[in-house]
Design a protein around this motif. Structure first.
Motif, PDB file in Angstrom:
ATOM      1  N   SER A  28       0.810  -1.219   0.000  1.00 55.49           N
ATOM      2  CA  SER A  28       0.000   0.000   0.000  1.00 55.49           C
ATOM      3  C   SER A  28       0.844   1.271   0.000  1.00 55.49           C
ATOM      4  O   SER A  28       0.316   2.364  -0.164  1.00 55.49           O
ATOM      5  N   GLY A  29       2.160   1.133   0.190  1.00 59.66           N
ATOM      6  CA  GLY A  29       3.030   2.300   0.092  1.00 59.66           C
ATOM      7  C   GLY A  29       3.509   2.850   1.414  1.00 59.66           C
ATOM      8  O   GLY A  29       3.963   3.994   1.473  1.00 59.66           O
ATOM      9  N   LYS A  30       3.435   2.081   2.488  1.00 57.17           N
ATOM     10  CA  LYS A  30       3.889   2.572   3.790  1.00 57.17           C
ATOM     11  C   LYS A  30       5.355   2.971   3.741  1.00 57.17           C
ATOM     12  O   LYS A  30       5.740   4.031   4.219  1.00 57.17           O
ATOM     13  N   THR A  31       6.174   2.097   3.146  1.00 60.69           N
ATOM     14  CA  THR A  31       7.604   2.384   3.061  1.00 60.69           C
ATOM     15  C   THR A  31       7.857   3.625   2.218  1.00 60.69           C
ATOM     16  O   THR A  31       8.619   4.516   2.603  1.00 60.69           O
ATOM     17  N   THR A  32       7.205   3.698   1.070  1.00 61.88           N
ATOM     18  CA  THR A  32       7.411   4.830   0.172  1.00 61.88           C
ATOM     19  C   THR A  32       7.029   6.144   0.828  1.00 61.88           C
ATOM     20  O   THR A  32       7.788   7.120   0.794  1.00 61.88           O
ATOM     21  N   VAL A  33       5.864   6.183   1.456  1.00 65.40           N
ATOM     22  CA  VAL A  33       5.406   7.415   2.078  1.00 65.40           C
ATOM     23  C   VAL A  33       6.284   7.783   3.268  1.00 65.40           C
ATOM     24  O   VAL A  33       6.555   8.964   3.513  1.00 65.40           O
ATOM     25  N   SER A  34       6.751   6.784   4.011  1.00 64.29           N
ATOM     26  CA  SER A  34       7.655   7.064   5.126  1.00 64.29           C
ATOM     27  C   SER A  34       8.939   7.722   4.634  1.00 64.29           C
ATOM     28  O   SER A  34       9.485   8.619   5.287  1.00 64.29           O
ATOM     29  N   ILE A  35       9.406   7.288   3.483  1.00 61.36           N
ATOM     30  CA  ILE A  35      10.634   7.854   2.926  1.00 61.36           C
ATOM     31  C   ILE A  35      10.439   9.331   2.581  1.00 61.36           C
ATOM     32  O   ILE A  35      11.371  10.137   2.709  1.00 61.36           O
TER      33      ILE A  35
ATOM     34  N   GLU B   4      17.337  -2.371   1.922  1.00 61.44           N
ATOM     35  CA  GLU B   4      17.817  -2.100   0.571  1.00 61.44           C
ATOM     36  C   GLU B   4      16.712  -1.520  -0.307  1.00 61.44           C
ATOM     37  O   GLU B   4      16.968  -0.655  -1.147  1.00 61.44           O
ATOM     38  N   TYR B   5      15.478  -1.993  -0.112  1.00 62.77           N
ATOM     39  CA  TYR B   5      14.340  -1.474  -0.880  1.00 62.77           C
ATOM     40  C   TYR B   5      14.109   0.002  -0.571  1.00 62.77           C
ATOM     41  O   TYR B   5      13.948   0.826  -1.484  1.00 62.77           O
TER      42      TYR B   5
ATOM     43  N   LYS C 100      16.257   2.113   0.714  1.00 66.36           N
ATOM     44  CA  LYS C 100      17.430   2.861   0.247  1.00 66.36           C
ATOM     45  C   LYS C 100      17.360   3.118  -1.248  1.00 66.36           C
ATOM     46  O   LYS C 100      17.694   4.214  -1.721  1.00 66.36           O
ATOM     47  N   GLN C 101      16.906   2.104  -1.997  1.00 60.81           N
ATOM     48  CA  GLN C 101      16.790   2.243  -3.451  1.00 60.81           C
ATOM     49  C   GLN C 101      15.757   3.320  -3.812  1.00 60.81           C
ATOM     50  O   GLN C 101      15.993   4.149  -4.696  1.00 60.81           O
ATOM     51  N   ILE C 102      14.603   3.307  -3.133  1.00 64.65           N
ATOM     52  CA  ILE C 102      13.577   4.323  -3.397  1.00 64.65           C
ATOM     53  C   ILE C 102      14.101   5.714  -3.085  1.00 64.65           C
ATOM     54  O   ILE C 102      13.946   6.651  -3.874  1.00 64.65           O
ATOM     55  N   PHE C 103      14.732   5.855  -1.918  1.00 59.77           N
ATOM     56  CA  PHE C 103      15.245   7.160  -1.510  1.00 59.77           C
ATOM     57  C   PHE C 103      16.276   7.671  -2.503  1.00 59.77           C
ATOM     58  O   PHE C 103      16.240   8.833  -2.920  1.00 59.77           O
ATOM     59  N   ASN C 104      17.198   6.814  -2.905  1.00 59.68           N
ATOM     60  CA  ASN C 104      18.246   7.228  -3.845  1.00 59.68           C
ATOM     61  C   ASN C 104      17.666   7.622  -5.198  1.00 59.68           C
ATOM     62  O   ASN C 104      18.135   8.569  -5.842  1.00 59.68           O
TER      63      ASN C 104
END
Length: 317
Positions: free
Chosen positions: A182-189, A211-212, A214-218
């Motif tokens: 649902s995007g919890k990690t993405t939105v947290s970033i 790693e996932y 970190k990859q989104i953030f980068n």
């Protein structure tokens, strides 16, 4: 670099993924320019419609020729701040393009705000709100387009709805709930992107999630000047804290395989007729609720427990 009449320009996710895969960034700029001419001439001044743009079902929804056999729906609207916005939908084949005249194209958009009941909880760090997320796509601009062209691994920022924006604006710990994917990690970033002047750390449970994230953030920050952010697992964090003061090694880590082979656990499994995994998870759950300050001590939690671990650990009390 010219300024468009549109304050915000959004791409639906499938369109963005196609453009990202085919590296057709310049084509979006050309489409936006044609839509802008259409808006200024045809809609604002009442002149004849463009020969490549047609109105379709739905308020302020149109389609533009993307290729000889493909059409792309778009919508021009004003947001709550009366800013002119443009959203580009997903590419439609010839048959799908014809159906746009018969039924309204639905742009992906959703937001949901859930209020928590905090009356029966001991956790003083809970937020009174939880957010469930979905996206309507990506934010496009000429500056972002240049960043994508210069950096192969770069990605566009996602569009956040009002609930998501509200989450980003809150300070302090937040409880975020959502299903897998649902995007919890993405939105947290995105919370990490709020300020580039303070040091931050992103802590998660597994190396894969680390790693996932970190990859989104980068991908969102490549080409930008930001303070470095450390991505680390809980285990790595704890090992770094006790480094130098304890001679703890990774080989001493208690795993489930080691745990279930312990003699008193094997005895408890036989005596209480339960699976070792239930005991394992129960102990882990109790440990998560305990802390040195301001919480119930571990052994009090053990004694209050109604299942099995109080009996299992009674001889060690």
């Amino acid at each position: 670099m010219r300024n468009h009449c549109f304050k915000h320009i959004f791409l639906e996710e499938k369109l963005y993924q196609y453009i990202y895969r085919e590296q057709q960034y310049n084509f979006i700029e050309k489409l936006v320019e044609k839509i802008e001419v259409f808006y200024l001439n045809s809609l604002k001044r009442g002149k004849s419609y463009s020969n490549i743009i047609r109105s379709v079902q739905g308020k302020n929804i149109y389609k533009i020729r993307y290729s000889p056999s493909e059409r792309l729906p778009f919508k021009i609207y004003e947001n709550d701040d009366l800013e002119l916005c443009l959203i580009l939908g997903n590419i439609q084949n010839h048959e799908e393009g014809i159906k746009l005249h018969q039924r309204e194209y639905k742009f992906t958009e959703s937001q949901e705000l859930i209020e928590n009941d905090l009356t029966n909880t001991e956790d003083i760090f809970l937020s009174p709100y939880e957010y469930e997320f979905s996206y309507i796509g990506r934010i496009w601009s000429q500056e972002e387009e240049q960043r994508l062209q210069q950096n192969v691994k770069a990605e566009l920022l996602r569009v956040l709805n009002k609930a998501q924006q509200s989450f980003l604006e809150q300070s302090g710990p937040i409880l975020l709930r959502g299903t897998a994917g649902s995007g919890k990690t993405t939105v947290s970033i995105y919370r990490l992107l709020k300020s580039s002047t303070i040091n931050k750390i992103y802590v998660t449970y597994t190396s894969g999630l680390k790693e996932y994230a970190k990859q989104i953030f980068n991908s969102l920050t490549v080409g930008l000047e930001l303070n470095p952010i450390e991505f680390i697992t809980v285990e790595e964090l704890l090992l770094s804290i006790i480094a130098g003061s304890h001679s703890f090694t990774p080989s001493q880590k208690m795993t489930f395989e080691i745990f279930k082979s312990l003699s008193f656990i094997e005895k408890a499994v036989q005596q209480h007729k339960i699976e070792p995994y239930i005991i394992w998870e129960e102990i882990r759950g109790v440990l998560k609720q305990c802390s040195k300050n301001g919480s119930i001590p571990f052994w009090q939690k053990i004694n209050n427990n109604k299942l099995y671990i109080s009996k299992i650990f009674s001889k060690f009390h």
